[in-house]
Design an enzyme around this catalytic site. Sequence first.
Site, PDB file in Angstrom:
ATOM      1  N   TYR A   1       0.913  -1.220  -0.118  1.00  0.00           N
ATOM      2  CA  TYR A   1       0.056   0.029   0.184  1.00  0.00           C
ATOM      3  C   TYR A   1       0.726   1.219  -0.044  1.00  0.00           C
ATOM      4  O   TYR A   1       1.180   1.803   1.085  1.00  0.00           O
ATOM      5  CB  TYR A   1      -0.848   0.107   1.244  1.00  0.00           C
ATOM      6  CG  TYR A   1      -2.167  -0.742   1.273  1.00  0.00           C
ATOM      7  CD1 TYR A   1      -2.224  -1.791   0.222  1.00  0.00           C
ATOM      8  CD2 TYR A   1      -3.041  -0.844   2.348  1.00  0.00           C
ATOM      9  CE1 TYR A   1      -3.381  -2.758  -0.010  1.00  0.00           C
ATOM     10  CE2 TYR A   1      -4.093  -1.674   2.226  1.00  0.00           C
ATOM     11  CZ  TYR A   1      -4.291  -2.584   1.202  1.00  0.00           C
ATOM     12  OH  TYR A   1      -5.475  -3.274   1.322  1.00  0.00           O
TER      13      TYR A   1
ATOM     14  N   GLY B   1     -12.247   3.144  -5.979  1.00  0.00           N
ATOM     15  CA  GLY B   1     -13.138   3.511  -4.920  1.00  0.00           C
ATOM     16  C   GLY B   1     -14.800   3.770  -5.684  1.00  0.00           C
ATOM     17  O   GLY B   1     -14.899   3.229  -6.944  1.00  0.00           O
TER      18      GLY B   1
ATOM     19  N   THR C   1     -18.070   4.425  -7.705  1.00  0.00           N
ATOM     20  CA  THR C   1     -18.527   5.014  -8.860  1.00  0.00           C
ATOM     21  C   THR C   1     -19.504   6.236  -8.901  1.00  0.00           C
ATOM     22  O   THR C   1     -19.288   6.925  -9.624  1.00  0.00           O
ATOM     23  CB  THR C   1     -19.003   3.989  -9.993  1.00  0.00           C
ATOM     24  OG1 THR C   1     -20.084   3.618  -9.382  1.00  0.00           O
ATOM     25  CG2 THR C   1     -17.912   2.890 -10.189  1.00  0.00           C
TER      26      THR C   1
END
Length: 295
Positions: free
Chosen positions: A66, A226, A228
């Site tokens: 990450y 993420g 939409t």
Amino acid sequence: MALEMITASAAGTWTLGDRTVNRLGYGALRLCGGFDGPPTDRDEMISLLRRAVELGVNHIDTAAFYFSSSECSANALIREALAPYREDLVVATKVWPGRDAAGEWWWADPAQLRGQVEDNLRQLGRDHLDLVNLRLPGSASDGSLAEHFGALAELQEAGLIRHLGVSNVTVAQLAEAQTLAPVVCVQNAFGLGSTPDRHEVLRACGEQGIAFVPYYAIAREGGDAGATGEYEDRLLAVAREHDVSPAQIRLAWTLHQGDHVLAIPGTANPRHLIANLAVGAIRLSAEDLARLQPE
């Protein structure tokens, strides 16, 4: 009740291994803006992490991969914000996938898993990891995880890992892992509209008392990028009736799938953090749940 007064404890608790955690946790991917940005403000992300813990978050999901650049790593931010770590805080990470300094993906051989575990230990500033999930590649959907999970079980026996989990697995793969070492959680993509096979894994976890930790519960088809922002009419209707957002209803629906379900929504926005934690106070009726089911 003001949103700021709602803490992670509103969602209830579950025992993750030998640790009791609130069912609403936090996913760290957004701390660096995802894998490709946009960049975030370091001081703001440190403040967000500390605020999350203040509001009862005691389960944080992260990974050494990450990061969005050499200057921004989720693990480094977690260490700076939260070390020395509270006794009740569970920091979970995952291995098998990896990324090099240029951001290119690679998949570890069983012998390379120790290096990935040690990377997480070093970045987080820990002498052991609370929980390590073996994240399977999509290409292994019908394959065996025995060699990789067995390697992690050896690292657990060596004291580097407290608990083990699996991610992106089928019911058969979960059963295989259980023959090698205890599995305390399964982390699969899951949310409103998921296919029957995904529900099958959810049910298997519930029957065995294993925590089910879904990712993409809000984002769904948006994946790493993420949500939409596109929502079905039935979802919008239920959200209006509860005076909350459609994203909050998606997350609430997920939590309503069983007491063993732990949510780890991620965000870099302090307002979204408060809204995510407020989901623990949303109570969906049987009628709401029926209306939300895909036709």
